[in-house]
Design a protein around this motif. Structure first.
Motif, PDB file in Angstrom:
ATOM      1  N   ASN A  52      29.452  31.322  38.063  1.00 57.22           N
ATOM      2  CA  ASN A  52      29.921  29.930  38.130  1.00 57.22           C
ATOM      3  C   ASN A  52      31.254  29.799  38.844  1.00 57.22           C
ATOM      4  O   ASN A  52      31.980  28.826  38.629  1.00 57.22           O
ATOM      5  N   GLY A  53      31.578  30.743  39.712  1.00 57.74           N
ATOM      6  CA  GLY A  53      32.905  30.750  40.310  1.00 57.74           C
ATOM      7  C   GLY A  53      33.050  29.960  41.594  1.00 57.74           C
ATOM      8  O   GLY A  53      34.164  29.789  42.095  1.00 57.74           O
ATOM      9  N   ASP A  54      31.944  29.462  42.146  1.00 55.22           N
ATOM     10  CA  ASP A  54      32.010  28.739  43.403  1.00 55.22           C
ATOM     11  C   ASP A  54      32.688  27.389  43.225  1.00 55.22           C
ATOM     12  O   ASP A  54      32.775  26.855  42.115  1.00 55.22           O
ATOM     13  N   GLU A  55      33.152  26.831  44.319  1.00 58.24           N
ATOM     14  CA  GLU A  55      33.813  25.526  44.283  1.00 58.24           C
ATOM     15  C   GLU A  55      32.898  24.434  43.765  1.00 58.24           C
ATOM     16  O   GLU A  55      33.360  23.397  43.272  1.00 58.24           O
ATOM     17  N   ASN A  56      31.580  24.649  43.871  1.00 62.28           N
ATOM     18  CA  ASN A  56      30.609  23.681  43.364  1.00 62.28           C
ATOM     19  C   ASN A  56      29.927  24.167  42.090  1.00 62.28           C
ATOM     20  O   ASN A  56      28.891  23.637  41.692  1.00 62.28           O
ATOM     21  N   GLY A  57      30.506  25.185  41.470  1.00 61.63           N
ATOM     22  CA  GLY A  57      29.954  25.702  40.224  1.00 61.63           C
ATOM     23  C   GLY A  57      28.862  26.724  40.387  1.00 61.63           C
ATOM     24  O   GLY A  57      28.241  27.131  39.403  1.00 61.63           O
ATOM     25  N   GLY A  58      28.603  27.163  41.604  1.00 59.09           N
ATOM     26  CA  GLY A  58      27.572  28.164  41.842  1.00 59.09           C
ATOM     27  C   GLY A  58      28.132  29.576  41.823  1.00 59.09           C
ATOM     28  O   GLY A  58      29.324  29.798  41.585  1.00 59.09           O
ATOM     29  N   PRO A  59      27.282  30.573  42.097  1.00 57.67           N
ATOM     30  CA  PRO A  59      27.718  31.972  42.037  1.00 57.67           C
ATOM     31  C   PRO A  59      28.527  32.390  43.255  1.00 57.67           C
ATOM     32  O   PRO A  59      28.375  31.846  44.348  1.00 57.67           O
ATOM     33  N   ILE A  60      29.389  33.366  43.048  1.00 58.65           N
ATOM     34  CA  ILE A  60      30.188  33.953  44.122  1.00 58.65           C
ATOM     35  C   ILE A  60      30.281  35.451  43.907  1.00 58.65           C
ATOM     36  O   ILE A  60      30.016  35.967  42.823  1.00 58.65           O
ATOM     37  N   GLY A  61      30.698  36.165  44.956  1.00 54.20           N
ATOM     38  CA  GLY A  61      31.098  37.551  44.822  1.00 54.20           C
ATOM     39  C   GLY A  61      32.601  37.619  44.606  1.00 54.20           C
ATOM     40  O   GLY A  61      33.351  36.794  45.145  1.00 54.20           O
ATOM     41  N   LEU A  62      33.043  38.580  43.827  1.00 55.21           N
ATOM     42  CA  LEU A  62      34.458  38.694  43.487  1.00 55.21           C
ATOM     43  C   LEU A  62      34.965  40.088  43.843  1.00 55.21           C
ATOM     44  O   LEU A  62      34.560  41.085  43.259  1.00 55.21           O
ATOM     45  N   PHE A  63      35.825  40.142  44.870  1.00 46.57           N
ATOM     46  CA  PHE A  63      36.494  41.380  45.283  1.00 46.57           C
ATOM     47  C   PHE A  63      37.842  41.401  44.562  1.00 46.57           C
ATOM     48  O   PHE A  63      38.694  40.560  44.818  1.00 46.57           O
ATOM     49  N   LYS A  64      38.015  42.369  43.651  1.00 47.04           N
ATOM     50  CA  LYS A  64      39.229  42.384  42.841  1.00 47.04           C
ATOM     51  C   LYS A  64      39.614  43.823  42.545  1.00 47.04           C
ATOM     52  O   LYS A  64      38.814  44.755  42.715  1.00 47.04           O
ATOM     53  N   GLY A  65      40.824  44.006  42.112  1.00 44.79           N
ATOM     54  CA  GLY A  65      41.265  45.348  41.768  1.00 44.79           C
ATOM     55  C   GLY A  65      42.755  45.419  41.583  1.00 44.79           C
ATOM     56  O   GLY A  65      43.451  44.405  41.423  1.00 44.79           O
ATOM     57  N   VAL A  66      43.278  46.641  41.629  1.00 44.60           N
ATOM     58  CA  VAL A  66      44.701  46.923  41.519  1.00 44.60           C
ATOM     59  C   VAL A  66      45.054  47.883  42.639  1.00 44.60           C
ATOM     60  O   VAL A  66      44.383  48.898  42.834  1.00 44.60           O
ATOM     61  N   VAL A  67      46.094  47.563  43.398  1.00 42.64           N
ATOM     62  CA  VAL A  67      46.497  48.403  44.502  1.00 42.64           C
ATOM     63  C   VAL A  67      47.825  49.070  44.177  1.00 42.64           C
ATOM     64  O   VAL A  67      48.707  48.475  43.554  1.00 42.64           O
ATOM     65  N   SER A  68      47.945  50.314  44.574  1.00 35.52           N
ATOM     66  CA  SER A  68      49.143  51.109  44.296  1.00 35.52           C
ATOM     67  C   SER A  68      49.483  51.944  45.524  1.00 35.52           C
ATOM     68  O   SER A  68      48.587  52.360  46.278  1.00 35.52           O
ATOM     69  N   THR A  69      50.772  52.200  45.720  1.00 36.76           N
ATOM     70  CA  THR A  69      51.202  53.064  46.818  1.00 36.76           C
ATOM     71  C   THR A  69      51.422  54.500  46.355  1.00 36.76           C
ATOM     72  O   THR A  69      51.938  55.317  47.117  1.00 36.76           O
ATOM     73  N   ALA A  70      51.071  54.801  45.110  1.00 38.67           N
ATOM     74  CA  ALA A  70      51.218  56.164  44.611  1.00 38.67           C
ATOM     75  C   ALA A  70      50.457  57.140  45.498  1.00 38.67           C
ATOM     76  O   ALA A  70      49.396  56.816  46.041  1.00 38.67           O
ATOM     77  N   ASN A  71      51.002  58.338  45.643  1.00 37.23           N
ATOM     78  CA  ASN A  71      50.361  59.395  46.437  1.00 37.23           C
ATOM     79  C   ASN A  71      50.132  58.967  47.892  1.00 37.23           C
ATOM     80  O   ASN A  71      49.127  59.310  48.502  1.00 37.23           O
ATOM     81  N   ASN A  72      51.073  58.198  48.429  1.00 37.71           N
ATOM     82  CA  ASN A  72      50.974  57.723  49.809  1.00 37.71           C
ATOM     83  C   ASN A  72      49.747  56.840  50.038  1.00 37.71           C
ATOM     84  O   ASN A  72      49.249  56.734  51.151  1.00 37.71           O
ATOM     85  N   GLY A  73      49.249  56.225  48.968  1.00 37.71           N
ATOM     86  CA  GLY A  73      48.121  55.318  49.091  1.00 37.71           C
ATOM     87  C   GLY A  73      48.589  53.929  49.480  1.00 37.71           C
ATOM     88  O   GLY A  73      49.680  53.731  50.007  1.00 37.71           O
ATOM     89  N   GLY A  74      47.727  52.956  49.207  1.00 37.70           N
ATOM     90  CA  GLY A  74      48.117  51.596  49.507  1.00 37.70           C
ATOM     91  C   GLY A  74      47.006  50.707  50.028  1.00 37.70           C
ATOM     92  O   GLY A  74      47.274  49.715  50.694  1.00 37.70           O
ATOM     93  N   PHE A  75      45.753  51.045  49.722  1.00 39.26           N
ATOM     94  CA  PHE A  75      44.697  50.122  50.120  1.00 39.26           C
ATOM     95  C   PHE A  75      43.511  50.203  49.169  1.00 39.26           C
ATOM     96  O   PHE A  75      43.260  51.227  48.528  1.00 39.26           O
ATOM     97  N   THR A  76      42.827  49.093  49.081  1.00 42.50           N
ATOM     98  CA  THR A  76      41.555  49.011  48.376  1.00 42.50           C
ATOM     99  C   THR A  76      40.575  48.290  49.295  1.00 42.50           C
ATOM    100  O   THR A  76      40.974  47.477  50.123  1.00 42.50           O
ATOM    101  N   SER A  77      39.297  48.574  49.116  1.00 45.13           N
ATOM    102  CA  SER A  77      38.307  47.879  49.932  1.00 45.13           C
ATOM    103  C   SER A  77      36.938  47.985  49.294  1.00 45.13           C
ATOM    104  O   SER A  77      36.706  48.813  48.409  1.00 45.13           O
ATOM    105  N   ILE A  78      36.066  47.115  49.740  1.00 48.33           N
ATOM    106  CA  ILE A  78      34.641  47.213  49.408  1.00 48.33           C
ATOM    107  C   ILE A  78      33.870  47.247  50.716  1.00 48.33           C
ATOM    108  O   ILE A  78      34.234  46.593  51.686  1.00 48.33           O
ATOM    109  N   ARG A  79      32.818  48.032  50.713  1.00 47.36           N
ATOM    110  CA  ARG A  79      31.996  48.198  51.919  1.00 47.36           C
ATOM    111  C   ARG A  79      30.543  48.246  51.489  1.00 47.36           C
ATOM    112  O   ARG A  79      30.212  48.845  50.462  1.00 47.36           O
ATOM    113  N   ASN A  80      29.681  47.593  52.258  1.00 46.98           N
ATOM    114  CA  ASN A  80      28.271  47.640  51.901  1.00 46.98           C
ATOM    115  C   ASN A  80      27.627  48.905  52.440  1.00 46.98           C
ATOM    116  O   ASN A  80      28.074  49.467  53.447  1.00 46.98           O
TER     117      ASN A  80
END
Length: 603
Positions: free
Chosen positions: A295-323
Motif C-alpha cells: 500500500n505504499g504507492d501514491e495512490n495506495g497501490g503496491p511499490i518496491g522498497l529499496f532500503k538499508g543502512v550504509v556505512s563507510t567502515a572497512n573503506n566501504g560506502g555503498f549499497t545497491s540492488i540488482r536484478n
C-alpha cells in the motif's frame, strides 16, 4: 558492483597477495570456507574476522502474492573497522552466479584485490534508424523508397518477389523476402535495426475484363473499370496480414506508453528477482534489501522498497540492488531512455544498466537527485549514461547498446565516479520507494507506423448513405470480398496496437504528378482523386511530424476527375509543407462515428 581505488590500494589488499608457504594455498582454501582456514599472521585480522551481521539479501515472490513478506532481520552497520562478513559475501555470489566453485571463488578474490581488470568488450549497436517499406513494389511503395533514398534515410524493403523487387528498385536494395499474409515468413532477425514502418501493402484489385499491357486502366483508379480481387482475399491481406506485420515490428518500433521493466502501472505488473549487491563484495559492512509494500504507492497501490543502512567502515560506502540477468535480453532500441517513478528522500542515487551477462563488467550509469517527500518521474536518457567500471569512467568503452539490456541496478553510494563524491551522502539508514521503471519515448513523439489505407472504409455500412454517389469499391464492397470492411478492421488493429501511427486514406489513385493543391479531411466523407507521387510524399513527411501522430485522415486533389493534372517541368509547383495540413487534424476521428447515425452524411 562498485570498487574504489582506496580499497584496492590499501595495505590489507596488498598483504593478502603475499602468499607464502602453506598459509593460504588454493587447495586449503578450496577444501574449506571456514574462518580459521583463512587466518594467518601475514593477513590483516580486520579484513578476515567474520562477525555475523543480520541481513536481508533478496526479495522474491510470485506475481500473485503482493505481501510484504521477506527474509529479513535487523539491518545494522557501524562506522569504523569491522570484520568482513564472508558468509554474506558468499550468499551474494551465490544469488547472482549460482553455486560457487571454490577454485573460481579463490580466483575472484585474488583478482579483485590485485586491482582493476580490463572490461570485456560490449557489443555496439549501429544506430541506423532503418525505415521498413512493406509493399515496396506497388505504385505508392516504390515511390516511397525513392523519396527516402534521396533523403539519405536507410531503407529496407519487405517484398514477396525478390527478382521483381531488384529489377524495379535496384540490385543494391536492402531487401527481405516475406509475405505479411504468412506469419512464418516474417523472421524476427529481418527487422533488427528497423525503427519506423511505411506500410503500402494492399489487396490487388484489377479489371475483370483484363488490362492493357501498360496497365492503363489500373493506373486510372477503380472508377474506370469493373473491378475484381486478384490474388489473396482482403481478409488475409488487410486484416490477418496487418496483425502479422504489427507483431513482427512492434518490439522494434516501440509503444507510445513505453515498456514496463519493473513495477506497477495500471493493470500491468512486472516483477524482477532483485538481490542486494552491497560493499560486502569489497569488505564493507553496508546492507540493503528490497521488499514490496502493498500500500505504499501514491495512490495506495503496491511499490518496491529499496532500503538499508550504509556505512563507510572497512573503506566501504555503498549499497545497491540488482536484478538477476534477464532470461532474454531486453530490446529497448525503440525508446530514448528509462523513467523511474520514485518517492524521493533528498538523496542522490544511481541507475546502472548492464549490457553484458558477466558478473563484473562495464555498467552504463547515470545519477539522479530526489526531492524529499515527493513522488517524481525521473527520466534518464540513454544518451546520458556514462560507461563506468569500478567507479571509473571507461573512455574507450563501446557505445551503449539499448537493444541488449541484461540487468538493472539501483545504488546509493558515497562516490559518484572518478573520485567525485556524492554531495548528499550520509551514513545511516535510507529508503527509496520505487513504483515502476519503464523505457520511454521522448517528446515530441512522431509516427512510427504510417499506413496507406483507403477513403471510404467506413461507408459500406453507414446508415442512409446514397451508394449511387459513392466510388465502386464502396458500392461493390460485398462483391469484392468485403475489401473495405477488412481495411477498416486492419486500421483498428493499428490504432489499438499502442504504436504511434498515422493512417493516410487517399481517394482514387492516379499516375499524375504531385503538385496539385490538396484537401485533407477527416470523418471519411470525401471523394476524388490524388497522385500516387503525392501520397508517397505525404507518408514520408508524416514520419517526421508530431502533428501527424495518431491521426487518421483522407486526402484528395482539388483537381476534378474530368481534368488531367500536369506540371510544367520548367516551372514546377513549390514543395508543400505538409505540417500545415497535419496541424489541422484531430485525434479520434475515423468516420466510424457516423455508423451510429441515422441520417446520411453529405459527400
Amino acid at each position: 558492483m562498485e570498487w574504489y581505488s582506496t580499497s584496492l590500494s590499501s595495505p590489507s589488499s596488498s598483504s593478502l597477495l603475499n602468499l607464502r608457504g602453506s598459509a593460504l594455498t588454493r587447495r586449503k582454501f578450496c577444501k574449506k570456507f571456514s574462518h580459521p582456514s583463512l587466518s594467518s599472521s601475514r593477513l590483516p585480522k580486520p579484513f578476515l574476522q567474520v562477525h555475523h551481521i543480520p541481513h536481508t539479501l533478496i526479495y522474491q515472490q510470485s506475481p500473485g502474492n503482493l505481501s510484504s513478506k521477506t527474509y529479513r532481520a535487523t539491518i545494522s552497520a557501524e562506522a569504523g573497522k569491522q570484520g568482513w562478513d564472508i558468509g554474506r559475501f558468499i550468499k551474494t555470489l551465490y544469488f547472482f552466479n549460482g553455486p560457487p566453485s571454490p577454485a573460481k571463488f579463490f580466483d575472484f578474490i585474488v583478482e579483485k584485490l590485485s586491482g582493476p581488470s580490463p572490461s570485456k568488450p560490449v557489443k555496439s549497436m549501429e544506430n541506423s534508424d532503418i525505415v521498413l517499406v512493406a509493399g515496396a513494389t506497388g505504385g505508392v511503395g516504390r515511390r516511397v523508397v525513392d523519396i527516402l533514398r534521396k533523403k539519405g534515410i536507410p531503407v529496407r524493403v519487405l517484398v514477396r518477389n525478390e527478382e521483381k523487387a531488384r529489377r524495379m528498385l535496384g540490385s543494391d536494395v536492402d531487401l527481405i523476402v516475406g509475405d505479411i499474409a504468412k506469419e512464418s515468413t516474417l523472421v524476427p532477425e529481418y527487422f533488427k535495426g528497423v525503427k519506423k514502418v511505411i506500410n503500402a501493402v494492399s489487396v490487388i484489385v484489377g479489371p475483370k475484363e483484363g488490362d492493357t499491357p501498360d496497365r492503363a486502366k489500373y493506373s486510372q483508379g477503380v472508377k474506370f473499370f469493373e473491378p475484381e480481387i486478384k490474388g489473396d482475399p482482403p481478409k488475409l491481406v488487410e486484416y490477418v496480414g496487418m496483425e502479422n506485420l504489427i507483431n513482427a515490428v512492434k518490439e522494434n518500433v516501440g509503444l507510445q506508453r513505453g515498456k514496463l521493466l519493473f513495477g506497477f502501472e495500471g493493470d500491468n505488473y512486472r516483477q524482477l528477482s532483485w538481490g542486494a549487491l552491497d560493499d560486502v563484495v569489497m569488505g564493507g559492512v553496508s546492507e540493503s534489501t528490497f521488499q514490496i509494500d502493498p500500500n505504499g504507492d501514491e495512490n495506495g497501490g503496491p511499490i518496491g522498497l529499496f532500503k538499508g543502512v550504509v556505512s563507510t567502515a572497512n573503506n566501504g560506502g555503498f549499497t545497491s540492488i540488482r536484478n538477476k540477468n534477464f532470461s532474454e535480453p531486453e530490446n529497448l532500441s525503440a525508446y530514448d531512455g528509462l523513467e523511474l517513478r520514485v518517492k524521493g528522500d533528498g538523496r542522490r542515487y544511481k541507475l546502472i544498466v548492464r549490457t553484458s551477462s558477466d558478473w563484473d563488467t562495464v555498467g552504463y550509469t547515470a545519477g539522479f537527485d530526489t526531492v524529499e517527500g515527493e513522488w517524481q518521474s525521473i527520466q534518464l536518457p540513454f544518451s546520458s549514461l556514462r560507461p563506468i567500471f569500478r567507479a571509473r569512467t571507461v573512455s574507450d568503452a563501446p557505445p551503449f547498446d539499448p537493444s541488449n539490456i541484461i540487468s538493472l541496478q539501483l545504488m546509493f553510494s558515497k562516490f559518484e565516479y572518478d573520485g567525485k563524491l556524492n554531495p548528499t551522502f550520509k551514513e545511516g539508514p535510507f529508503e527509496l520507494p520505487v513504483s515502476r521503471i519503464r523505457a520511454y519515448m521522448k517528446d515530441p513523439i512522431t509516427p512510427r507506423f504510417v499506413h496507406v489505407g483507403s477513403a471510404g472504409v467506413t461507408r459500406p455500412e453507414r446508415p442512409g448513405l446514397d451508394l449511387t454517389k459513392q466510388p465502386p469499391a464502396v458500392r461493390l464492397n460485398k462483391e469484392l470480398d468485403f475489401i473495405l470492411t477488412f481495411k477498416l478492421k486492419g486500421e483498428d488493429l493499428i490504432r489499438e496496437s499502442g504504436i504511434p501511427y498515422a493512417i493516410v486514406r487517399p481517394c482514387a489513385l492516379t499516375e499524375e504528378p504531385a503538385g496539385a493543391d490538396l484537401i485533407f479531411d477527416q470523418g471519411d466523407n470525401i471523394t476524388g482523386k490524388i497522385s500516387r507521387d503525392e501520397v508517397a510524399r505525404i507518408c514520408v513527411a508524416a514520419l517526421e511530424s508530431p502533428f501527424a501522430c495518431n491521426k487518421t485522415f483522407e486526402v484528395k486533389s482539388t483537381v476534378p476527375f474530368s481534368e488531367p493534372f500536369t506540371v510544367d517541368p520548367a516551372n514546377p509547383p513549390p514543395e508543400k509543407d505538409y505540417n500545415e495540413y497535419f496541424k489541422n487534424l484531430r485525434e479520434g476521428i475515423t468516420g466510424k462515428e457516423a455508423l451510429q447515425q441515422q441520417s446520411p452524411i453529405p459527400v
